[in-house]
Design an enzyme around this catalytic site. Structure first.
Site, PDB file in Angstrom:
ATOM      1  N   ILE A  57       0.845  -1.192   0.000  1.00 18.25           N
ATOM      2  CA  ILE A  57       0.000   0.000   0.000  1.00 18.25           C
ATOM      3  C   ILE A  57       0.882   1.245   0.000  1.00 18.25           C
ATOM      4  O   ILE A  57       1.883   1.312   0.722  1.00 18.25           O
ATOM      5  CB  ILE A  57      -0.960   0.008   1.218  1.00 18.25           C
ATOM      6  CG1 ILE A  57      -1.837   1.270   1.178  1.00 18.25           C
ATOM      7  CG2 ILE A  57      -0.219  -0.108   2.539  1.00 18.25           C
ATOM      8  CD1 ILE A  57      -2.976   1.251   2.195  1.00 18.25           C
ATOM      9  N   SER A  58       0.525   2.202  -0.849  1.00 22.17           N
ATOM     10  CA  SER A  58       1.222   3.493  -0.913  1.00 22.17           C
ATOM     11  C   SER A  58       2.718   3.278  -1.125  1.00 22.17           C
ATOM     12  O   SER A  58       3.111   2.668  -2.115  1.00 22.17           O
ATOM     13  CB  SER A  58       0.919   4.279   0.367  1.00 22.17           C
ATOM     14  OG  SER A  58       1.255   5.633   0.211  1.00 22.17           O
ATOM     15  N   TRP A  59       3.562   3.751  -0.213  1.00 24.91           N
ATOM     16  CA  TRP A  59       5.021   3.550  -0.346  1.00 24.91           C
ATOM     17  C   TRP A  59       5.341   2.072  -0.518  1.00 24.91           C
ATOM     18  O   TRP A  59       6.225   1.691  -1.297  1.00 24.91           O
ATOM     19  CB  TRP A  59       5.711   4.105   0.897  1.00 24.91           C
ATOM     20  CG  TRP A  59       7.199   4.102   0.861  1.00 24.91           C
ATOM     21  CD1 TRP A  59       8.026   5.103   0.452  1.00 24.91           C
ATOM     22  CD2 TRP A  59       8.059   3.026   1.272  1.00 24.91           C
ATOM     23  NE1 TRP A  59       9.344   4.726   0.575  1.00 24.91           N
ATOM     24  CE2 TRP A  59       9.382   3.448   1.076  1.00 24.91           C
ATOM     25  CE3 TRP A  59       7.845   1.747   1.780  1.00 24.91           C
ATOM     26  CZ2 TRP A  59      10.489   2.656   1.387  1.00 24.91           C
ATOM     27  CZ3 TRP A  59       8.928   0.938   2.077  1.00 24.91           C
ATOM     28  CH2 TRP A  59      10.233   1.399   1.881  1.00 24.91           C
TER      29      TRP A  59
END
Length: 289
Positions: free
Chosen positions: A120-122
């Site tokens: 998720i995300s980074w």
């Protein structure tokens, strides 16, 4: 600290002794000179274990609502990257490629061969890098609220400015004040959710750990190799994600050879605030042969 099969392992404070399916085991694993904090929710052994890669500056505890919403028989591994949560700071900066190698060694130490991966995300960048470097070991990939790294359609400058420091992780009042602008979705009407998602769960690491994550992302992009990532991929993206504009998910859907896109009317943290609805989508995808 104990010695198991030549591997030095130690359970974190407060960890529960492993007894059977559904029970968590928290420990540190030493690999490539790093001491990495890892949590394993034991499954029933019927499926491929799932590895979770987290967003910037937050520890593995943030995944708890999502893990609890997954099928209880699914084995789940989460971890803190060096310098975040309970994992000590590294002595030198790292790259996504280096972290992918480190993650592979950690999985070796834990005895896992084939895995699925979710980022998720980074952490979506790390998931892509791991899938690229481990085409046989990584069976399926799930990307949530993420993009292709430094070369992607960026958020508005006013949003990116909020990501420059980890202040939101250390100051609950500040996080609540910026939650709507930074995370969108459900947090627009209920900004106090950010306290439940982040502050009641995460273990705060040193500011330098956050800076190392930001630096690694600034020097990385999956674009040069993305078409070589052949794993079946599920892309989850919110229609109201100010941090990762939806167009990035649509672009990855085109660029990844075996990807499909699932959108939802929510924001950047929906995997945690709406885990009851998104976990079944992930589980159905992972349950396919």
């Amino acid at each position: 600290m104990t010695l198991l099969g030549g591997i030095r392992l130690g359970r974190a404070r407060g960890a529960t002794k492993l007894r059977g399916p559904g029970v968590d085991r928290c420990q540190w694993v030493e690999a490539l000179g790093h001491r990495v904090r890892v949590r394993v929710r034991k499954g029933d052994g019927s499926g491929t274990p799932l590895v979770l890669c987290n967003g910037v500056g937050v520890s593995l505890e943030v995944f708890e609502p999502f893990v609890e919403a997954l099928p209880p028989g699914l084995e789940v591994i989460s971890f803190d990257v060096p310098g975040v949560g309970g994992s000590p700071l590294p002595s030198v900066p790292y790259t996504y490629a280096g972290l992918s190698i480190l993650l592979g060694r950690v999985l070796d130490r834990l005895g896992y061969q084939n895995v699925d991966i979710l980022g998720i995300s980074w952490g979506g960048g790390l998931a892509q890098q791991f899938a690229f470097q481990n085409p046989r070991r990584c069976r399926r990939m799930v990307l949530v609220g993420t993009g292709t790294g430094a070369w992607m359609v960026p958020a508005r400058p006013s949003v990116l400015r909020l990501m420059l420091t980890p202040k939101r992780h250390r100051d609950p009042s500040y996080a609540k004040a910026i939650a709507a602008e930074l995370y969108g979705g459900a947090l627009r009407d209920n900004p106090e959710l950010v306290e439940e998602v982040i502050h009641r769960r995460t273990r705060i690491g040193p500011p330098r750990g956050y800076a190392l994550q930001v630096a690694a992302l600034a020097c990385w992009s999956s674009l040069p190799v993305i078409r070589l990532i052949r794993q079946p991929t599920l892309i989850l993206a919110g229609t109201d994600d100010p941090l990762i504009p939806l167009i990035n998910a649509k672009a990855m859907r085109v660029l990844l050879p075996h990807a499909r896109l699932h959108t939802y009317e929510d924001g950047h943290l929906a995997l945690f605030t709406d885990a009851a609805n998104l976990a079944p989508v992930v589980a159905d995808f992972l349950d396919q042969p």
